[in-house]
Every structure is written in C-alpha cells, then in structure tokens.
Design a protein around this motif. Structure first.
Motif, PDB file in Angstrom:
ATOM      1  N   PHE A  67      -5.678  -5.562   2.746  1.00 28.54           N
ATOM      2  CA  PHE A  67      -6.067  -4.186   3.541  1.00 28.54           C
ATOM      3  C   PHE A  67      -7.505  -4.505   3.319  1.00 28.54           C
ATOM      4  O   PHE A  67      -7.868  -3.741   2.330  1.00 28.54           O
ATOM      5  CB  PHE A  67      -5.274  -3.081   3.293  1.00 28.54           C
ATOM      6  CG  PHE A  67      -3.629  -2.991   3.695  1.00 28.54           C
ATOM      7  CD1 PHE A  67      -3.256  -2.777   4.744  1.00 28.54           C
ATOM      8  CD2 PHE A  67      -3.078  -3.608   2.685  1.00 28.54           C
ATOM      9  CE1 PHE A  67      -2.031  -2.706   5.099  1.00 28.54           C
ATOM     10  CE2 PHE A  67      -1.571  -3.582   2.859  1.00 28.54           C
ATOM     11  CZ  PHE A  67      -0.998  -3.187   4.056  1.00 28.54           C
ATOM     12  N   HIS A 102      -5.990  -2.180  -2.782  1.00 30.92           N
ATOM     13  CA  HIS A 102      -6.203  -2.776  -1.375  1.00 30.92           C
ATOM     14  C   HIS A 102      -5.340  -4.148  -1.435  1.00 30.92           C
ATOM     15  O   HIS A 102      -5.076  -4.697  -0.297  1.00 30.92           O
ATOM     16  CB  HIS A 102      -7.442  -3.124  -0.967  1.00 30.92           C
ATOM     17  CG  HIS A 102      -7.957  -1.657  -0.659  1.00 30.92           C
ATOM     18  ND1 HIS A 102      -8.713  -0.806  -1.283  1.00 30.92           N
ATOM     19  CD2 HIS A 102      -8.186  -0.976   0.847  1.00 30.92           C
ATOM     20  CE1 HIS A 102      -9.066   0.221  -0.973  1.00 30.92           C
ATOM     21  NE2 HIS A 102      -9.023   0.156   0.369  1.00 30.92           N
ATOM     22  N   ASP A 139      -3.034   7.419   1.339  1.00 33.30           N
ATOM     23  CA  ASP A 139      -3.317   6.774   0.012  1.00 33.30           C
ATOM     24  C   ASP A 139      -3.154   7.598  -1.167  1.00 33.30           C
ATOM     25  O   ASP A 139      -2.322   8.684  -0.959  1.00 33.30           O
ATOM     26  CB  ASP A 139      -4.736   6.325  -0.312  1.00 33.30           C
ATOM     27  CG  ASP A 139      -5.872   7.653  -0.189  1.00 33.30           C
ATOM     28  OD1 ASP A 139      -5.300   8.750  -0.271  1.00 33.30           O
ATOM     29  OD2 ASP A 139      -7.125   7.418  -0.117  1.00 33.30           O
ATOM     30  N   VAL A 165     -11.741   3.355   3.310  1.00 29.00           N
ATOM     31  CA  VAL A 165     -11.481   2.782   1.878  1.00 29.00           C
ATOM     32  C   VAL A 165     -10.355   3.782   1.296  1.00 29.00           C
ATOM     33  O   VAL A 165     -10.405   4.793   1.434  1.00 29.00           O
ATOM     34  CB  VAL A 165     -12.726   2.807   1.222  1.00 29.00           C
ATOM     35  CG1 VAL A 165     -12.460   2.229  -0.176  1.00 29.00           C
ATOM     36  CG2 VAL A 165     -13.802   1.892   1.820  1.00 29.00           C
TER      37      VAL A 165
END
Length: 308
Positions: A67, A102, A139, A165
């Motif tokens: 990702f 990620h 996240d 992020v």
C-alpha cells in the motif's frame, strides 16, 4: 492525425490520470515492486524512505502487496507530526515500523479483499479495509486512508496507491478507552478492579465498552452508587470481564446469533441489528464499532451487560 490514434492517445491519458484505475495496471515484464516504486514520479518520498530503512530487499521479495503512500501523503504526514523529511528519514526505527505496516507478505488484489476484515502486515499489528463507498483503510490509530489506484500488478506482487501514510497502533485498549470521552466511568472501574495490567497485555482482546450513561442507568437499575459498585471488587471484576473477549472480533467477524464467550466465562449473543442479549436476557445496543488498538478492538455499547 487519424481518429483512431486520437482516441488511443485520449484513452491512455485517462488511464494515467491520478486516482483513475479502470483496469488493473501492469508493470513491465520482470519489474518488481521496488523497481516500480523507484521509477514513479509521485512516489519519490516512499522511494527515499524504503532506501533509508534498508527495506529494498523486503519490498522486492515475493510475494508482496504494498500500500504505497504518495508524495502528497508524506507531505501531509510531516505536517501532522510537526516534523521534517530529514528527521523522519533519520529515524530508522520509526521508518521501518511505518513502512512494514504498509507491506503484506502475500499478493492480494482488490478481488481478494473482504470488507471490514483485518489485514495483518509483515511489520505486525493490523489495519482494517472496507470497500463500501470506496476503499477505506483504518489504521491502528483510527486514522483513515483511501486508495487512489488499485491493482498495479508487478512481477512479485501488487501495489495499491493510497492518499495517507498509515501509522501502527500506539495505544492498548485501556489507553484507547482513556482517550474516548464517553468511557471515563469504564476506565475508572477497570482501574478500581485492578484490570489495567491484564488488559494491557498482548491479547488480542475485544472490549464491549459501556458508555458513561450505561453505568448511570445500571446504578439506578441496581439501586446502588458508583462508590459501592467500585468497592465490591469481586462483583466489579465479574461484570467487567463479562465485557471482554479473549480474541479480536471486528464487526465483520461477529456472526449474528452465535454465542460469544467472554473472559469471565459466560456468553452473550449479538444479532444482525447489533443488539446484544446478555445471560439475564437484558438487551443492549452497540453504538459504535471497530475502534482499533494495539492489542485489540473496542465496541461502544449503551447498557452494561450482567452475567448471571
């Protein structure tokens, strides 16, 4: 210029536009994820971060899913953290943890995604992916990211561009509850029962967390006071552990009508409408689901559950 050539040029320009992925995009034969990232004009900061963290081989390994936050995503992160690119790239421990968050150790295209389920990256922890109303990632700190391009197919896996992020969780279920305005009474009760240490362990745990108004209603129902309830640590522990499951159960993992066994030992049932029936046949409602933490997940509920 022929009409056919004009139409082909227009189609290629549309497919290359940011955020548009009408068909799976493929890298050149033999191009791996690292080589692809390194060649992209909008992934320069990610390229520098992978190099600085010493993760080029990890990204080039097989199979992988990445990702990939864009340069704009990294710029937003620097502003959010109040730091600079040099400082971030110089903090290799943080950088490795963030980048490994990620990266998956398998090749997973959008066709493999199950909405609402947890995804476990190579760096540990988990995040949630939902496909309703676009692809949204939650996240470990309950921040949201979205995909801007999916299914770039490479030699060793697949890449999905994202607009933020992601950051791994940095709070346990107890610490997370401490930062939820509606659960101050629950936190006080957990502290009084001496359960902070147990619920700060690696888990995973799922906490069905009564909001403050749920405790007020319970006191009225039992005809007691908060001080009296907190003073009876045996009863308090029995009640609180009835709200904890020794497993990670996101909303998408809950099977309606199937008994859920609590840490206390007794079970309760959640129906398709997110109504909970406890062992006393009292009914409560889940108000909010899937607040993520480092060692589990929290669901807010509107009534305190009572074991028999």
């Amino acid at each position: 210029m022929s009409n056919n050539h004009h139409r082909r040029t227009l189609l290629l320009s549309l497919l290359a536009a940011p955020g548009i992925a009408l068909l799976p995009a493929c890298g050149d034969d033999g191009t791996n994820l690292w080589q692809y990232v390194e060649a992209q004009s909008d992934l320069k900061t990610l390229t520098a971060a992978i190099r600085a963290a010493g993760l080029t081989d990890a990204v080039a390994a097989s199979p992988r899913t990445l990702f990939a936050p864009t340069d704009a995503a990294f710029e937003a992160l620097l502003a959010e953290l109040g730091t600079t690119a040099d400082a971030l790239l110089g903090n290799t421990d943080l950088l490795k943890a963030v980048l490994a968050y990620h990266l998956l150790g398998s090749s997973r295209t959008s066709a493999d995604w199950v909405s609402g389920k947890a995804i476990e990256p190579v760096g540990g922890g988990f995040f949630k992916l939902e496909t309703t109303g676009g692809v949204v990632l939650t996240d470990g700190r309950n921040r949201l990211a979205r995909t801007t391009q999916t299914d770039v197919l490479l030699d060793n896996g697949v890449l999905h561009r994202i607009d933020r992020v992601m950051l791994p969780a940095n709070r346990t279920v107890v610490e997370t509850a401490q930062n939820v305005a509606q659960t101050s009474t629950l936190v006080a009760a957990i502290t009084a029962a001496g359960l902070v240490g147990a619920l700060s362990a690696s888990g995973p745990f799922t906490v069905f967390a009564p909001v403050d108004t749920a405790f007020s209603a319970l006191l009225a129902e039992l005809g007691t006071t908060l001080d009296a309830l907190v003073a009876d640590t045996a009863l308090l522990t029995k009640v609180l552990t009835y709200h904890v499951v020794a497993a990670r159960a996101l909303k998408a993992d809950i099977v309606p009508g199937q008994p859920i066994t609590s840490l206390q030992g007794q079970s309760f049932i959640v129906d398709a409408g997110l109504k909970i029936t406890d062992s006393n046949q009292r009914v409560s409602t889940i108000l909010a689901t899937d607040t993520l933490a480092s060692n589990g997940v929290i669901h807010l509920i509107d009534r305190v559950l009572l074991p028999t």
